[in-house]
Scaffold this motif. Structure first.
Motif, PDB file in Angstrom:
ATOM      1  N   GLU A   1      74.822 -18.730  94.264  1.00 48.20           N
ATOM      2  CA  GLU A   1      75.284 -17.721  93.303  1.00 48.20           C
ATOM      3  C   GLU A   1      76.685 -18.070  92.809  1.00 48.20           C
ATOM      4  OE1 GLU A   1      75.137 -13.944  95.194  1.00 48.20           O
ATOM      5  OE2 GLU A   1      72.931 -13.788  95.161  1.00 48.20           O
TER       6      GLU A   1
ATOM      7  N   ARG B   1      79.763 -15.943  90.591  1.00 50.82           N
ATOM      8  CA  ARG B   1      80.185 -14.667  89.991  1.00 50.82           C
ATOM      9  C   ARG B   1      81.326 -14.932  89.024  1.00 50.82           C
ATOM     10  NH1 ARG B   1      79.861  -9.211  90.682  1.00 50.82           N
ATOM     11  NH2 ARG B   1      81.759  -7.981  90.279  1.00 50.82           N
TER      12      ARG B   1
ATOM     13  N   SER C   1      81.616  -8.157  84.232  1.00 52.94           N
ATOM     14  CA  SER C   1      81.350  -9.316  85.079  1.00 52.94           C
ATOM     15  C   SER C   1      79.870  -9.721  84.985  1.00 52.94           C
ATOM     16  CB  SER C   1      81.735  -9.009  86.523  1.00 52.94           C
ATOM     17  OG  SER C   1      80.943  -7.951  87.023  1.00 52.94           O
TER      18      SER C   1
ATOM     19  N   THR D   1      76.811 -12.341  87.260  1.00 49.77           N
ATOM     20  CA  THR D   1      76.479 -13.194  88.404  1.00 49.77           C
ATOM     21  C   THR D   1      75.314 -14.112  88.025  1.00 49.77           C
ATOM     22  OG1 THR D   1      77.208 -11.507  89.965  1.00 49.77           O
ATOM     23  CG2 THR D   1      75.781 -13.252  90.815  1.00 49.77           C
TER      24      THR D   1
END
Length: 430
Positions: free
Chosen positions: A71, A73, A33, A35
């Motif tokens: 943000e 993600r 992942s 961000t």
């Protein structure tokens, strides 16, 4: 007052500000992942609720669109996600926006490693006609992986699959005898082929129905000869266990580690005439042969002996109990008879012998035996005493003669079975 308020609101945007896009982590590994954070420097004094943010890749906005969060993600990054990213910020009512600089993000791919090949069923053993599955796996590797399967050391290519996964399967729906070979697989995700080790595959063949052959030493099977029972299945993976039967009774067994079958030797007797058969099994499926009859010839002298012994055995079986009963009755009757005889003998007195007398007679009178029982018992023997007397004619010139005691002959005892006769003979006096 109104003017001062407007100046306080517009002052932060009128000051020189700069927007930055920051990825986390800084180096993105494929499959992980990431961000993205949009930051304003210096920080605006305006509340964050009054700002809107949007993230872009290459020439288009990301699906998130405008929202109040600075943000974004992304759950998983892949090589196709590599590109140029930036963000924009604006107030809720402002018509102007602030844009960050473009940032190139490269998603790193992990090469495949530790490629292995496994089989189903496990162990590399499959029965002819069943399905065989070759499973190729990698311990590490990111992105789309291309899997390849090969047969034999020369590398005959069987098939190819590309998957976004660490494993893939290749199926052989119906295994054949010629599929017995060594296999391996390979995997590639852009860094070159990585090979597995060789795996041996064995296709096991069930045994076919065996054929039983009887081989005798002569034209006929005679008592005392040897017969060879040979059982053979034309197809079947070794080792094969052969078992031999006579009327469903097991005679023996033998293993065969190669083609050609197995044999079993048997000595013939009169009782071994009948139907013979055999069974073949290699752990997959047992097959039974057809029955083969065998008639054993008995020689004439052996036949007579067998007949005689059979008749004797039959007679003994019939007469044995009867004979026992008769013997028992005979012994009982004999015992009763002996007891009666003893009681009779004990009750009878023995007469004493009388002196012989002579009468005048022109001719001599023959001896006349006189019998008398002697009251003497010795075991089962009974004694009788016999006296013989003779009458003789006396001449006129001679005086009468009397019996001389010294001329009396000794008693003669003759022991007979059951009854003994004692003969006493009185001779004439000289």
């Amino acid at each position: 007052m109104l003017l001062r308020l407007l100046l306080l609101i517009c002052a932060p945007l009128c000051e020189p500000t700069e927007l930055f896009l920051k990825p986390s982590p800084s180096q993105t590994i494929e499959g992980n992942s990431m961000t993205l954070t949009c930051e304003i420097q210096p920080r605006l004094q305006t509340s964050k609720a009054q700002l809107q943010f949007c993230f872009f890749k290459d020439n288009g906005a990301l699906k998130s669109g405008w929202n109040s969060s600075p943000e974004l993600r992304i759950l998983a990054m892949w090589t196709k996600d590599s590109g140029s990213y930036w963000c924009e910020a604006k107030t809720a009512k402002a018509t102007t926006t602030i844009r960050s600089r473009r940032l190139w993000i490269q998603v790193q791919r992990v090469p495949v490693s530790d490629v292995s090949l496994e089989t189903q069923p496990p162990g590399g053993h499959v029965t002819e006609g069943k399905k065989l599955v070759l499973v190729c796996s990698v311990a590490k590797g990111t992105g789309n992986i291309t899997f390849l399967w090969y047969k034999g050391a020369m590398g005959l290519k069987l098939g190819t699959k590309t998957k976004h996964a660490l494993t893939a399967e290749f199926e052989i729906l119906t295994a054949r005898e010629n599929d017995t070979e060594q296999y391996y697989c390979a995997a590639n995700n852009g860094f070159g082929l990585s090979l597995s080790g060789l795996v041996s595959i064995t296709v096991r063949i069930p045994v076919s129905r065996p054929v039983l052959t009887l081989r005798t030493t002569g034209a006929q099977a005679v008592v005392g000869d040897m017969v060879e029972l040979h059982c053979e299945a034309q197809r079947g993976s070794p080792p094969v266990l052969y078992q031999f039967y006579l009327k469903d009774v097991t005679l023996g067994s033998s293993w065969a580690s190669s083609t050609g079958g197995a044999s079993f030797n048997l000595s013939l007797t009169a009782e071994r005439s009948g139907n013979y058969s055999c069974e073949a099994s290699n752990g997959l499926e047992a097959q039974h042969s057809e029955a083969v009859p065998l008639i054993i010839t008995v020689p004439t002298e052996n036949r007579r002996d067998l007949l005689t012994s059979g008749v004797i055995e039959g007679l003994l079986g019939i007469l044995g109990p009867t004979t026992f009963v008769l013997l028992f009755c005979y012994c009982l009757k004999r015992k009763i008879g002996r007891r009666s005889a003893r009681e009779s003998l004990r009750s009878t007195s023995s007469p004493l012998p009388q002196d012989s007398t002579y009468l005048n007679s022109p001719t001599p009178v023959p001896l006349q035996p006189v019998y008398g029982n002697v009251n003497t018992l010795s075991g089962d023997d009974i004694y009788s005493l016999v006296y013989s007397t003779q009458l003789e004619q006396e001449s006129p010139a001679e005086p009468p003669r009397t019996l001389s005691k010294d001329k009396v002959s000794l008693p003669i005892y003759s022991k007979l079975k059951k009854i003994t006769v004692i003969d006493m003979d009185y001779d004439d006096a000289v």
